[in-house]
Design a protein around this motif. Structure first.
Motif, PDB file in Angstrom:
ATOM      1  N   ARG A 201       0.798  -1.014  -0.036  1.00 26.94           N
ATOM      2  CA  ARG A 201      -0.187  -0.042  -0.101  1.00 26.94           C
ATOM      3  C   ARG A 201       0.769   1.401   0.153  1.00 26.94           C
ATOM      4  N   GLY A 202       2.080   1.242  -0.703  1.00 26.76           N
ATOM      5  CA  GLY A 202       2.835   2.288  -0.741  1.00 26.76           C
ATOM      6  C   GLY A 202       4.019   2.640   0.182  1.00 26.76           C
ATOM      7  N   PHE A 203       3.772   1.741   1.146  1.00 31.41           N
ATOM      8  CA  PHE A 203       4.713   1.656   2.390  1.00 31.41           C
ATOM      9  C   PHE A 203       5.783   0.736   2.190  1.00 31.41           C
ATOM     10  N   SER A 204       7.026   1.015   2.396  1.00 28.17           N
ATOM     11  CA  SER A 204       8.219   0.115   2.385  1.00 28.17           C
ATOM     12  C   SER A 204       8.090  -0.882   3.655  1.00 28.17           C
ATOM     13  N   VAL A 205       8.164  -2.137   3.269  1.00 32.17           N
ATOM     14  CA  VAL A 205       8.101  -3.357   4.074  1.00 32.17           C
ATOM     15  C   VAL A 205       9.691  -3.703   4.720  1.00 32.17           C
ATOM     16  N   GLU A 206       9.861  -3.378   5.923  1.00 30.20           N
ATOM     17  CA  GLU A 206      11.122  -3.678   6.588  1.00 30.20           C
ATOM     18  C   GLU A 206      11.318  -4.522   7.550  1.00 30.20           C
ATOM     19  N   ASN A 207      10.167  -5.082   8.075  1.00 32.59           N
ATOM     20  CA  ASN A 207       9.996  -5.853   9.338  1.00 32.59           C
ATOM     21  C   ASN A 207       9.568  -7.132   8.688  1.00 32.59           C
ATOM     22  N   PHE A 208      10.452  -8.264   8.951  1.00 33.67           N
ATOM     23  CA  PHE A 208      10.011  -9.629   8.444  1.00 33.67           C
ATOM     24  C   PHE A 208      10.348 -10.698   9.615  1.00 33.67           C
ATOM     25  N   GLN A 209       9.797 -11.827   9.564  1.00 36.02           N
ATOM     26  CA  GLN A 209      10.206 -13.083  10.359  1.00 36.02           C
ATOM     27  C   GLN A 209      10.484 -14.201   9.625  1.00 36.02           C
ATOM     28  N   TYR A 210      11.834 -14.842  10.001  1.00 36.95           N
ATOM     29  CA  TYR A 210      12.042 -15.941   9.216  1.00 36.95           C
ATOM     30  C   TYR A 210      12.012 -16.957  10.221  1.00 36.95           C
ATOM     31  N   ASP A 211      11.286 -18.023   9.848  1.00 39.47           N
ATOM     32  CA  ASP A 211      11.190 -19.196  10.947  1.00 39.47           C
ATOM     33  C   ASP A 211      10.597 -18.601  12.270  1.00 39.47           C
ATOM     34  N   GLY A 212       9.621 -17.401  12.405  1.00 42.60           N
ATOM     35  CA  GLY A 212       9.341 -16.841  13.363  1.00 42.60           C
ATOM     36  C   GLY A 212      10.259 -16.028  14.285  1.00 42.60           C
ATOM     37  N   ILE A 213      11.483 -15.798  13.675  1.00 45.79           N
ATOM     38  CA  ILE A 213      12.317 -14.713  14.316  1.00 45.79           C
ATOM     39  C   ILE A 213      12.337 -13.434  13.654  1.00 45.79           C
ATOM     40  N   PRO A 214      12.120 -12.406  14.389  1.00 42.10           N
ATOM     41  CA  PRO A 214      12.164 -10.925  13.924  1.00 42.10           C
ATOM     42  C   PRO A 214      13.057 -10.592  13.281  1.00 42.10           C
ATOM     43  N   THR A 215      13.269 -10.023  12.155  1.00 45.18           N
ATOM     44  CA  THR A 215      14.297  -9.612  11.294  1.00 45.18           C
ATOM     45  C   THR A 215      13.978  -8.146  10.713  1.00 45.18           C
ATOM     46  N   LEU A 216      15.049  -7.309  10.763  1.00 42.95           N
ATOM     47  CA  LEU A 216      14.802  -5.808  10.179  1.00 42.95           C
ATOM     48  C   LEU A 216      15.600  -6.119   8.947  1.00 42.95           C
ATOM     49  N   ARG A 217      15.010  -5.560   7.607  1.00 47.39           N
ATOM     50  CA  ARG A 217      15.752  -5.645   6.407  1.00 47.39           C
ATOM     51  C   ARG A 217      15.456  -4.357   5.771  1.00 47.39           C
ATOM     52  N   ASN A 218      16.988  -3.615   5.386  1.00 46.98           N
ATOM     53  CA  ASN A 218      16.803  -2.407   4.820  1.00 46.98           C
ATOM     54  C   ASN A 218      17.477  -2.722   3.604  1.00 46.98           C
ATOM     55  N   SER A 219      16.560  -2.169   2.695  1.00 47.15           N
ATOM     56  CA  SER A 219      17.089  -2.453   1.046  1.00 47.15           C
ATOM     57  C   SER A 219      18.367  -1.755   0.402  1.00 47.15           C
ATOM     58  N   ALA A 220      18.572  -0.480   1.396  1.00 41.64           N
ATOM     59  CA  ALA A 220      19.722  -0.069   0.854  1.00 41.64           C
ATOM     60  C   ALA A 220      21.052  -0.724   1.103  1.00 41.64           C
ATOM     61  N   TYR A 221      20.820  -1.723   2.249  1.00 43.31           N
ATOM     62  CA  TYR A 221      22.130  -2.345   2.431  1.00 43.31           C
ATOM     63  C   TYR A 221      21.970  -3.862   2.287  1.00 43.31           C
ATOM     64  N   SER A 222      20.987  -4.290   2.004  1.00 42.04           N
ATOM     65  CA  SER A 222      20.510  -5.676   1.778  1.00 42.04           C
ATOM     66  C   SER A 222      20.852  -6.379   0.360  1.00 42.04           C
ATOM     67  N   SER A 223      21.486  -7.376   0.192  1.00 40.88           N
ATOM     68  CA  SER A 223      21.444  -7.932  -1.112  1.00 40.88           C
ATOM     69  C   SER A 223      20.371  -8.759  -1.270  1.00 40.88           C
ATOM     70  N   ARG A 224      20.331  -9.687  -2.499  1.00 37.43           N
ATOM     71  CA  ARG A 224      19.276 -10.115  -3.071  1.00 37.43           C
ATOM     72  C   ARG A 224      18.501 -11.163  -1.943  1.00 37.43           C
ATOM     73  N   ALA A 225      17.461 -11.083  -1.777  1.00 37.99           N
ATOM     74  CA  ALA A 225      16.737 -11.677  -0.770  1.00 37.99           C
ATOM     75  C   ALA A 225      16.788 -13.375  -0.993  1.00 37.99           C
ATOM     76  N   PRO A 226      17.038 -14.034   0.199  1.00 39.43           N
ATOM     77  CA  PRO A 226      17.484 -15.346   0.167  1.00 39.43           C
ATOM     78  C   PRO A 226      16.320 -16.432  -0.623  1.00 39.43           C
ATOM     79  N   ARG A 227      17.029 -17.523  -0.956  1.00 35.32           N
ATOM     80  CA  ARG A 227      16.028 -18.641  -1.727  1.00 35.32           C
ATOM     81  C   ARG A 227      14.747 -19.144  -0.475  1.00 35.32           C
TER      82      ARG A 227
END
Length: 229
Positions: A201-227
């Protein structure tokens, strides 16, 4: 003619009198092993025990806090004192113990030294909801990532999309970027060959959970998303 006892004679008389009382008490208590005929009508436990003491000739000490409100079905027949008391008290969780001068009513101890044996219990914890791997389903039964409560999608008061294992296998989704492109309402923006960003909805998504573990992802410093695994 009255004669005055000397101190020694008085002491001997007191000793003999006390000895006779002790002997009589021990004799009556020893007789408690023989059978007696009882005819005691049902009633309150205190009244029934009083009648039992009168008919058996033994002393029974009762703590009223243990017997208040208890009723007994009475006793009829020939029984030894121990057997008669057991028939009266056992159904009520009580028992009679000897104290050298008679009987005292106490609470019956718990069986097995007070230990309660429980059957084996299996505890299963699943903080993420229903696992869909191997189910062949495109929808989960329950999820918990939105509200931290395990609810069905219909019960969850938010808009939720679940990409299951079967969905990823059928569409060949092998990375998080590909999964996000199949998610309604999500836009995937590519900066270069290695960096992507997700928008909802026009807002950047930066908060994720991988296997239930909260993770903060900044696209300016992140490489391609994992498989996607």
């Amino acid at each position: 003619m009255h004669s005055r006892l000397t101190p020694l004679a008085g002491a001997l008389r007191t000793f003999v009198f006390g000895l006779s009382i002790a002997t009589a008490s021990q004799g009556a208590f020893a007789a408690s092993g023989s059978e007696h005929a009882y005819s005691i009508a049902p009633g309150s436990l205190d009244a029934v025990l009083g009648s039992f003491g009168q008919q058996s000739g033994v002393m029974i000490a009762v703590d009223s806090s243990l017997t208040t409100g208890m009723r007994s079905s009475g006793l009829s027949g020939n029984f030894a004192v121990d057997e008669g008391l057991q028939r009266l008290l056992a159904p009520l969780g009580l028992q009679a113990v000897t104290d050298g001068h008679g009987y005292r009513v106490v609470a019956r101890p718990a069986q097995g030294n007070g230990e309660l044996q429980l059957q084996a219990t299996q505890v299963t914890s699943n903080q993420l909801g229903t696992i869909t791997e191997g189910s062949g389903s495109y929808t989960p039964g329950t999820i918990a990532t939105a509200t931290r409560m395990v609810l069905t999608p219909r019960q969850t008061p938010q808009s939720i999309t679940v990409i299951t294992r079967q969905h990823m296998d059928d569409f060949g989704l092998n990375s998080i970027d590909e999964v996000m492109r199949h998610t309604p309402g999500i836009t995937v923006s590519t900066f270069d060959s290695e960096r992507t960003n997700y928008y909802a909805r026009g807002f950047s998504v930066e908060n994720f959970q991988y296997d239930g573990i909260p993770t903060l992802r900044n696209s300016a410093y992140s490489s391609r998303a994992p498989r996607a695994s």
